[in-house]
Design a protein around this motif. Structure first.
Motif, mmCIF file in Angstrom:
data_model
loop_
_atom_site.group_PDB
_atom_site.id
_atom_site.type_symbol
_atom_site.label_atom_id
_atom_site.label_comp_id
_atom_site.label_asym_id
_atom_site.label_seq_id
_atom_site.Cartn_x
_atom_site.Cartn_y
_atom_site.Cartn_z
ATOM 1 N N GLY A 259 69.117 12.295 125.412
ATOM 2 C CA GLY A 259 67.905 12.526 126.180
ATOM 3 C C GLY A 259 67.139 11.267 126.542
ATOM 4 O O GLY A 259 66.131 11.328 127.259
ATOM 5 N N ASP A 260 67.598 10.116 126.073
ATOM 6 C CA ASP A 260 66.903 8.861 126.369
ATOM 7 C C ASP A 260 67.067 8.462 127.835
ATOM 8 O O ASP A 260 68.117 8.692 128.450
ATOM 9 N N THR A 261 66.034 7.867 128.369
ATOM 10 C CA THR A 261 66.070 7.214 129.679
ATOM 11 C C THR A 261 65.459 5.833 129.502
ATOM 12 O O THR A 261 64.786 5.561 128.494
ATOM 13 N N LEU A 262 65.671 4.969 130.472
ATOM 14 C CA LEU A 262 65.076 3.636 130.378
ATOM 15 C C LEU A 262 63.554 3.723 130.325
ATOM 16 O O LEU A 262 62.894 2.944 129.634
ATOM 17 N N SER A 263 63.001 4.689 131.041
ATOM 18 C CA SER A 263 61.550 4.858 131.035
ATOM 19 C C SER A 263 61.048 5.233 129.642
ATOM 20 O O SER A 263 60.089 4.645 129.127
ATOM 21 N N LYS A 264 61.706 6.202 129.007
ATOM 22 C CA LYS A 264 61.298 6.627 127.666
ATOM 23 C C LYS A 264 61.459 5.496 126.654
ATOM 24 O O LYS A 264 60.603 5.282 125.794
ATOM 25 N N ILE A 265 62.569 4.772 126.763
ATOM 26 C CA ILE A 265 62.833 3.684 125.817
ATOM 27 C C ILE A 265 61.802 2.571 125.974
ATOM 28 O O ILE A 265 61.307 2.018 124.988
ATOM 29 N N SER A 266 61.457 2.248 127.220
ATOM 30 C CA SER A 266 60.479 1.178 127.456
ATOM 31 C C SER A 266 59.107 1.557 126.907
ATOM 32 O O SER A 266 58.421 0.730 126.293
ATOM 33 N N LEU A 267 58.694 2.812 127.101
ATOM 34 C CA LEU A 267 57.395 3.262 126.589
ATOM 35 C C LEU A 267 57.381 3.270 125.062
ATOM 36 O O LEU A 267 56.397 2.869 124.432
ATOM 37 N N ARG A 268 58.489 3.714 124.484
ATOM 38 C CA ARG A 268 58.579 3.817 123.027
ATOM 39 C C ARG A 268 58.545 2.443 122.358
ATOM 40 O O ARG A 268 58.087 2.301 121.222
ATOM 41 N N ASN A 269 59.026 1.429 123.073
ATOM 42 C CA ASN A 269 59.121 0.092 122.487
ATOM 43 C C ASN A 269 58.127 -0.901 123.082
ATOM 44 O O ASN A 269 58.256 -2.113 122.864
ATOM 45 N N ASN A 270 57.164 -0.371 123.835
ATOM 46 C CA ASN A 270 56.093 -1.204 124.388
ATOM 47 C C ASN A 270 56.642 -2.383 125.194
ATOM 48 O O ASN A 270 56.250 -3.541 125.007
ATOM 49 N N THR A 271 57.573 -2.075 126.084
ATOM 50 C CA THR A 271 58.149 -3.100 126.948
ATOM 51 C C THR A 271 58.340 -2.506 128.335
ATOM 52 O O THR A 271 57.888 -1.388 128.604
ATOM 53 N N SER A 272 58.994 -3.227 129.215
ATOM 54 C CA SER A 272 59.195 -2.740 130.584
ATOM 55 C C SER A 272 60.674 -2.481 130.849
ATOM 56 O O SER A 272 61.553 -3.035 130.173
ATOM 57 N N ILE A 273 60.933 -1.637 131.851
ATOM 58 C CA ILE A 273 62.315 -1.375 132.248
ATOM 59 C C ILE A 273 62.966 -2.669 132.726
ATOM 60 O O ILE A 273 64.130 -2.952 132.422
ATOM 61 N N THR A 274 62.207 -3.470 133.457
ATOM 62 C CA THR A 274 62.734 -4.743 133.965
ATOM 63 C C THR A 274 63.183 -5.648 132.822
ATOM 64 O O THR A 274 64.254 -6.268 132.878
ATOM 65 N N ALA A 275 62.368 -5.714 131.758
ATOM 66 C CA ALA A 275 62.708 -6.566 130.614
ATOM 67 C C ALA A 275 63.964 -6.067 129.907
ATOM 68 O O ALA A 275 64.822 -6.861 129.501
ATOM 69 N N ILE A 276 64.090 -4.749 129.765
ATOM 70 C CA ILE A 276 65.284 -4.183 129.119
ATOM 71 C C ILE A 276 66.529 -4.503 129.939
ATOM 72 O O ILE A 276 67.562 -4.911 129.400
ATOM 73 N N CYS A 277 66.430 -4.321 131.248
ATOM 74 C CA CYS A 277 67.581 -4.592 132.121
ATOM 75 C C CYS A 277 67.979 -6.061 132.067
ATOM 76 O O CYS A 277 69.169 -6.395 132.010
ATOM 77 N N LYS A 278 66.999 -6.954 132.059
ATOM 78 C CA LYS A 278 67.290 -8.387 132.023
ATOM 79 C C LYS A 278 67.955 -8.785 130.711
ATOM 80 O O LYS A 278 68.932 -9.539 130.701
ATOM 81 N N SER A 279 67.458 -8.268 129.596
ATOM 82 C CA SER A 279 68.001 -8.635 128.287
ATOM 83 C C SER A 279 69.405 -8.099 128.072
ATOM 84 O O SER A 279 70.183 -8.653 127.288
ATOM 85 N N ASN A 280 69.738 -6.994 128.766
ATOM 86 C CA ASN A 280 71.033 -6.345 128.547
ATOM 87 C C ASN A 280 71.975 -6.454 129.736
ATOM 88 O O ASN A 280 73.015 -5.790 129.765
ATOM 89 N N HIS A 281 71.600 -7.284 130.717
ATOM 90 C CA HIS A 281 72.447 -7.535 131.885
ATOM 91 C C HIS A 281 72.883 -6.217 132.538
ATOM 92 O O HIS A 281 74.069 -5.970 132.771
ATOM 93 N N MET A 282 71.904 -5.362 132.797
ATOM 94 C CA MET A 282 72.190 -4.066 133.389
ATOM 95 C C MET A 282 71.233 -3.798 134.547
ATOM 96 O O MET A 282 70.275 -4.551 134.766
#
Length: 249
Positions: free
Chosen positions: A211-234
């Motif tokens: 059920g996870d989405t990038l939006s849910k993960i970013s909110l849960r971890n107090n970060t942004s979707i852009t930051a997650i994508c950059k860190s994980n090359h996605m």
């Protein structure tokens, strides 16, 4: 200095140490250069990091079956035997606490308890074990902890050790924080203070759940979707898989 007096086991590649290792780990080298483990230019075909859903705890260096392999530093051979995954393998313990692991050999040139110096012949490279094509799988471990070899050594033609005094944080002992497809950005710590300061800002790993989405993960971890994508090359539209590990910085 007797490096065979503690936790010396010639029956297996990895030893179960009953002591907890404190971070940052301090490693000292007596020289500024190491001896290349192969007699040709070192071409890394797979790096330390996450690979196809599994941890790749060393680097793969291209070679031709039959190439001679050499000890990178002085030490004593702790293991020279066959392992189902690594095939014919030689493990050398060194005087600074590190062990180097040379896997997928076609022939042994040493036996357990042999003393070697930097440049000593260890055997021939090959494809034994679970190897797709001839290569040297090289690991560097400290008390059973797999350290990213590229943090300690520059695998260029000059065979340079990155620092004679080097401090290792957890980031460089966790394959899930790295990609086997590219070299990680290096930040070498030559003092304990630098390493401790870095540990206070080390990234964490989030495991994707149903059920996870990038939006849910970013909110849960107090970060942004852009930051997650950059860190994980996605990309933003990349498909998430249950159990997938994401770096959160």
């Amino acid at each position: 200095m007797d490096i065979t007096s503690e936790f010396w086991d010639t029956s297996k590649i990895k030893i179960d140490y009953d002591t907890e290792v404190a971070y940052p780990i301090h490693i000292q080298f007596k020289d500024t250069n190491y001896v290349s483990p192969i007699p040709r230019n070192k071409v890394i075909t797979s790096r330390y990091g996450w690979r196809k859903g599994r941890a790749h705890k060393g680097i793969d260096i291209d070679l031709i079956t039959g190439d001679s392999l050499y000890a990178m530093f002085d030490g004593v051979v702790r293991f020279a035997n066959y392992s189902s995954g690594h095939g014919r393998t030689v493990v050398v313990r060194h005087f600074n606490g590190l062990e180097t692991v040379y896997a997928h050999l076609s022939r042994y040139g040493v036996k357990e308890n042999d003393t070697v110096v930097a440049g000593s012949y260890l055997g021939k490279g090959g494809t034994s074990g679970n190897a797709r094509g001839s290569h040297l799988h090289l690991e560097m471990n400290y008390k059973g902890i797999p350290v990213n070899p590229e943090y300690l050594l520059d695998f260029n033609e000059n065979n340079e050790i990155r620092a004679k005094d080097i401090w290792i944080t957890k980031t460089w002992t966790r394959p899930e924080l790295h990609s086997s497809k590219r070299q990680s950005k290096l930040e070498i710590f030559s003092t304990e203070e630098e390493a401790i300061a870095s540990m206070n800002r080390e990234p964490k790993v989030y495991i994707v759940k149903k059920g996870d989405t990038l939006s849910k993960i970013s909110l849960r971890n107090n970060t942004s979707i852009t930051a997650i994508c950059k860190s994980n090359h996605m990309k933003r539209n990349s498909t998430l898989r249950i159990g997938q590990k994401l770096i959160i910085e």
